[in-house]
Every structure is written in structure tokens, then in C-alpha cells.
Design a protein around this motif. Structure first.
Motif, PDB file in Angstrom:
ATOM      1  N   UNK A 253       1.052  -1.337   0.034  1.00 46.03           N
ATOM      2  CA  UNK A 253      -0.257  -0.077  -0.038  1.00 46.03           C
ATOM      3  C   UNK A 253       0.888   1.098   0.145  1.00 46.03           C
ATOM      4  N   UNK A 254       1.909   1.425   0.891  1.00 50.26           N
ATOM      5  CA  UNK A 254       2.580   2.455   0.911  1.00 50.26           C
ATOM      6  C   UNK A 254       3.645   2.789  -0.384  1.00 50.26           C
ATOM      7  N   UNK A 255       4.149   1.735  -0.791  1.00 51.35           N
ATOM      8  CA  UNK A 255       5.102   1.820  -1.850  1.00 51.35           C
ATOM      9  C   UNK A 255       4.360   1.462  -3.216  1.00 51.35           C
ATOM     10  N   UNK A 256       4.053   0.330  -3.536  1.00 53.74           N
ATOM     11  CA  UNK A 256       3.574   0.022  -4.697  1.00 53.74           C
ATOM     12  C   UNK A 256       2.429   0.831  -5.343  1.00 53.74           C
ATOM     13  N   UNK A 257       1.596   0.996  -4.118  1.00 56.47           N
ATOM     14  CA  UNK A 257       0.205   1.798  -4.684  1.00 56.47           C
ATOM     15  C   UNK A 257       0.512   3.340  -4.252  1.00 56.47           C
ATOM     16  N   UNK A 258       0.289   3.726  -3.111  1.00 59.24           N
ATOM     17  CA  UNK A 258       0.329   5.089  -2.536  1.00 59.24           C
ATOM     18  C   UNK A 258       1.834   5.960  -2.856  1.00 59.24           C
ATOM     19  N   UNK A 259       2.906   5.113  -2.782  1.00 65.59           N
ATOM     20  CA  UNK A 259       3.940   5.686  -3.245  1.00 65.59           C
ATOM     21  C   UNK A 259       4.068   5.992  -4.576  1.00 65.59           C
ATOM     22  N   UNK A 260       3.550   5.241  -5.756  1.00 66.57           N
ATOM     23  CA  UNK A 260       3.427   5.330  -7.169  1.00 66.57           C
ATOM     24  C   UNK A 260       2.730   6.575  -7.032  1.00 66.57           C
ATOM     25  N   UNK A 261       1.479   6.492  -6.647  1.00 62.93           N
ATOM     26  CA  UNK A 261       0.453   7.842  -6.857  1.00 62.93           C
ATOM     27  C   UNK A 261       1.316   9.123  -6.590  1.00 62.93           C
ATOM     28  N   UNK A 262       2.071   9.224  -5.601  1.00 70.83           N
ATOM     29  CA  UNK A 262       2.461  10.266  -5.158  1.00 70.83           C
ATOM     30  C   UNK A 262       3.548  10.938  -6.117  1.00 70.83           C
ATOM     31  N   UNK A 263       4.115   9.972  -6.539  1.00 72.84           N
ATOM     32  CA  UNK A 263       5.350  10.165  -7.603  1.00 72.84           C
ATOM     33  C   UNK A 263       4.673  10.759  -8.787  1.00 72.84           C
ATOM     34  N   UNK A 264       3.700  10.181  -9.204  1.00 77.72           N
ATOM     35  CA  UNK A 264       2.874  10.643 -10.446  1.00 77.72           C
ATOM     36  C   UNK A 264       2.130  12.027 -10.177  1.00 77.72           C
ATOM     37  N   UNK A 265       1.607  12.398  -8.978  1.00 79.64           N
ATOM     38  CA  UNK A 265       1.231  13.768  -8.804  1.00 79.64           C
ATOM     39  C   UNK A 265       2.535  14.805  -8.744  1.00 79.64           C
ATOM     40  N   UNK A 266       3.387  14.247  -8.147  1.00 79.33           N
ATOM     41  CA  UNK A 266       4.655  15.467  -7.791  1.00 79.33           C
ATOM     42  C   UNK A 266       5.335  15.608  -9.294  1.00 79.33           C
ATOM     43  N   UNK A 267       5.461  14.391 -10.013  1.00 82.82           N
ATOM     44  CA  UNK A 267       6.163  14.701 -11.556  1.00 82.82           C
ATOM     45  C   UNK A 267       5.086  15.466 -12.194  1.00 82.82           C
ATOM     46  N   UNK A 268       3.674  15.484 -12.174  1.00 83.65           N
ATOM     47  CA  UNK A 268       3.066  16.008 -13.071  1.00 83.65           C
ATOM     48  C   UNK A 268       3.054  17.676 -12.680  1.00 83.65           C
ATOM     49  N   UNK A 269       3.085  17.843 -11.334  1.00 83.42           N
ATOM     50  CA  UNK A 269       3.205  19.368 -10.827  1.00 83.42           C
ATOM     51  C   UNK A 269       4.591  19.855 -11.168  1.00 83.42           C
ATOM     52  N   UNK A 270       5.701  19.057 -11.456  1.00 85.36           N
ATOM     53  CA  UNK A 270       6.913  19.598 -11.658  1.00 85.36           C
ATOM     54  C   UNK A 270       7.211  19.634 -13.183  1.00 85.36           C
ATOM     55  N   UNK A 271       6.360  19.272 -14.090  1.00 88.03           N
ATOM     56  CA  UNK A 271       6.385  19.216 -15.305  1.00 88.03           C
ATOM     57  C   UNK A 271       7.107  18.038 -16.021  1.00 88.03           C
ATOM     58  N   UNK A 272       7.342  17.032 -15.228  1.00 89.48           N
ATOM     59  CA  UNK A 272       7.924  15.834 -15.629  1.00 89.48           C
ATOM     60  C   UNK A 272       6.922  14.842 -16.390  1.00 89.48           C
ATOM     61  N   UNK A 273       6.525  15.003 -17.709  1.00 90.49           N
ATOM     62  CA  UNK A 273       5.426  14.344 -18.311  1.00 90.49           C
ATOM     63  C   UNK A 273       5.516  13.202 -18.786  1.00 90.49           C
ATOM     64  N   UNK A 274       6.672  12.690 -19.147  1.00 88.79           N
ATOM     65  CA  UNK A 274       6.716  11.462 -19.695  1.00 88.79           C
ATOM     66  C   UNK A 274       7.186  10.474 -18.663  1.00 88.79           C
ATOM     67  N   UNK A 275       6.061   9.467 -18.658  1.00 90.46           N
ATOM     68  CA  UNK A 275       6.143   8.295 -17.285  1.00 90.46           C
ATOM     69  C   UNK A 275       5.988   6.949 -17.931  1.00 90.46           C
ATOM     70  N   UNK A 276       7.126   6.404 -17.570  1.00 89.49           N
ATOM     71  CA  UNK A 276       7.226   5.078 -18.011  1.00 89.49           C
ATOM     72  C   UNK A 276       6.976   4.095 -16.774  1.00 89.49           C
TER      73      UNK A 276
END
Length: 213
Positions: A80-103
Motif C-alpha cells: 500500500x505505501x510503496x507500490x500503490x500510494x508511493x507510485x501515485x505520489x510520484x505521479x502527482x509530484x512529477x505532473x506538478x513539476x512538469x515531468x510529463x513522460x512517465x514509464x
């Protein structure tokens, strides 16, 4: 090209970093909880990232780059903390930072809910549930230019350099091949918005990726 690798000391992430090290035209930002474990190279910059941190703390930790490979995982210990919520937090952070290409490195069956329960429940059901909701968030709740890679079982064998993309023809993938495909996907935009099945196969990786067009 500037690229971030999240999970840079894991089985797949460390292989991705090692391969990228060989290309001096690529700046690699290797994110890990223990960045001192990242190999030293002129084009590799380790940085500390903890997926238990808040989204804003993760955003602050992320370097400036155009592309991100998410290869982090808890090995089933902290789904829950890494594979799910951690991943989602990275997505949100990347989007806000303008890192748009996400593999996103995912798994076979991550978007097949019938595997999570009932008579045909997968022994990896809890892991697949975590990946399901992370993948669904990436597809439906972000504006990221995503690609989701769904390999079959990862094995520690030498990479053949040959795969099947878009279908399953075997039940395994060498970690080496998976790392090579992740890099290839990051270098090409033909797979944006796609979920790609992957297994060992007979097609050279560059040709398999080109055929995604």
C-alpha cells in the motif's frame, strides 16, 4: 536527454541505471532510499527519495528532467505505501513539476480484476491489486504521457535482446530485457497512452519497439 529512475537500487531499476550509464549523452538521476548504493558514473546523479514521504517532499526531491521511469517496488512487503500510494505520489509530484513522460513498470494481470478474487485468484493478488489502482490512477487521473509495461514473471537470466511486445508468448522475462525495453520506451514516443504486454520472444527489442507505431 535527462531521465529519472525511481527505484534505482532495485533489481530492475539498478539494471536500467547500469545500461543508461553507458550512454554519455544521457543524464541519469537515480532515485533511491539509499542513494549511496547507486553506482558512480560521470552521467549519474544519485538522489534520496522515500516513497513514505509526503507528495510535496517527493516533489522537492525530484530533479528537473523530461522523463521518468518508475521501477520501484516493495517486493510484497509494503504494497500500500510503496507500490500503490508511493507510485501515485510520484505521479502527482512529477505532473506538478512538469515531468510529463512517465514509464511505469507494472505486471501481467495488473488490469485484470478477475485475477484478484474468486476461484482463479492469483497467488500475487494483493500485489496485483496495488498495481491495478496505481495503473488506473496513472491512466485516468493524470495528464502524464504514460506508458505501462506489463511483463510476465521476472527472472535473473542473461538478456537475449529479443522479446514479444503486445502479446504474451512465454511466462517469463529476463530482468535485463525488461530494463532494455523500459529504456527504449522512454526514448520513443510511439507508446504514449499504451499498456504493453511483454514476454520473452523472438523479435529484437529495437524492432519490437518500432513496431508499436
Amino acid at each position: 536527454m535527462k531521465i529519472i529512475v525511481i527505484g534505482a537500487t532495485g533489481r530492475v531499476g539498478s539494471t536500467v541505471v547500469s545500461k543508461l550509464m553507458a550512454n554519455k549523452d544521457i543524464e541519469v538521476y537515480a532515485g533511491a532510499r539509499h542513494p549511496k548504493k547507486v553506482p558512480v558514473a560521470p552521467n549519474v546523479t544519485p538522489f534520496k527519495i522515500n516513497l513514505h514521504d509526503t507528495k510535496d517532499e517527493i516533489k522537492e526531491a525530484l530533479p528537473e528532467a523530461g522523463k521518468l521511469i518508475f521501477a520501484a517496488g516493495s517486493g510484497g512487503k509494503d504494497l500500500l505505501q510503496v507500490d500503490l500510494n508511493g507510485a501515485v505520489k510520484v505521479m502527482k509530484a512529477a505532473e506538478e513539476k512538469g515531468i510529463l513522460r512517465f514509464i511505469m513498470l507494472s505486471s501481467k494481470g495488473s488490469l485484470t480484476p478477475d485475477l484478484f478474487s474468486g476461484k482463479k485468484q492469483s497467488p500475487l493478488a494483493d500485489y496485483l491489486i496495488a498495481k491495478y489502482y496505481a495503473d488506473e490512477w496513472l491512466m485516468n487521473n493524470t495528464h502524464l504521457q504514460y506508458t505501462i509495461l506489463q511483463p510476465t514473471a521476472l527472472v535473473e537470466k542473461p538478456g537475449s535482446g529479443k522479446v514479444t511486445l503486445g502479446d504474451y508468448t512465454t511466462n517469463e522475462n529476463s530482468i535485463d530485457n525488461v530494463a532494455e525495453v523500459l529504456i527504449g520506451l522512454a526514448e520513443h514516443n510511439s507508446s504514449i497512452g499504451e499498456v504493453i504486454e511483454m514476454s520473452a520472444g523472438n523479435e529484437p527489442i529495437p524492432e519490437a519497439i518500432n513496431h508499436l507505431n
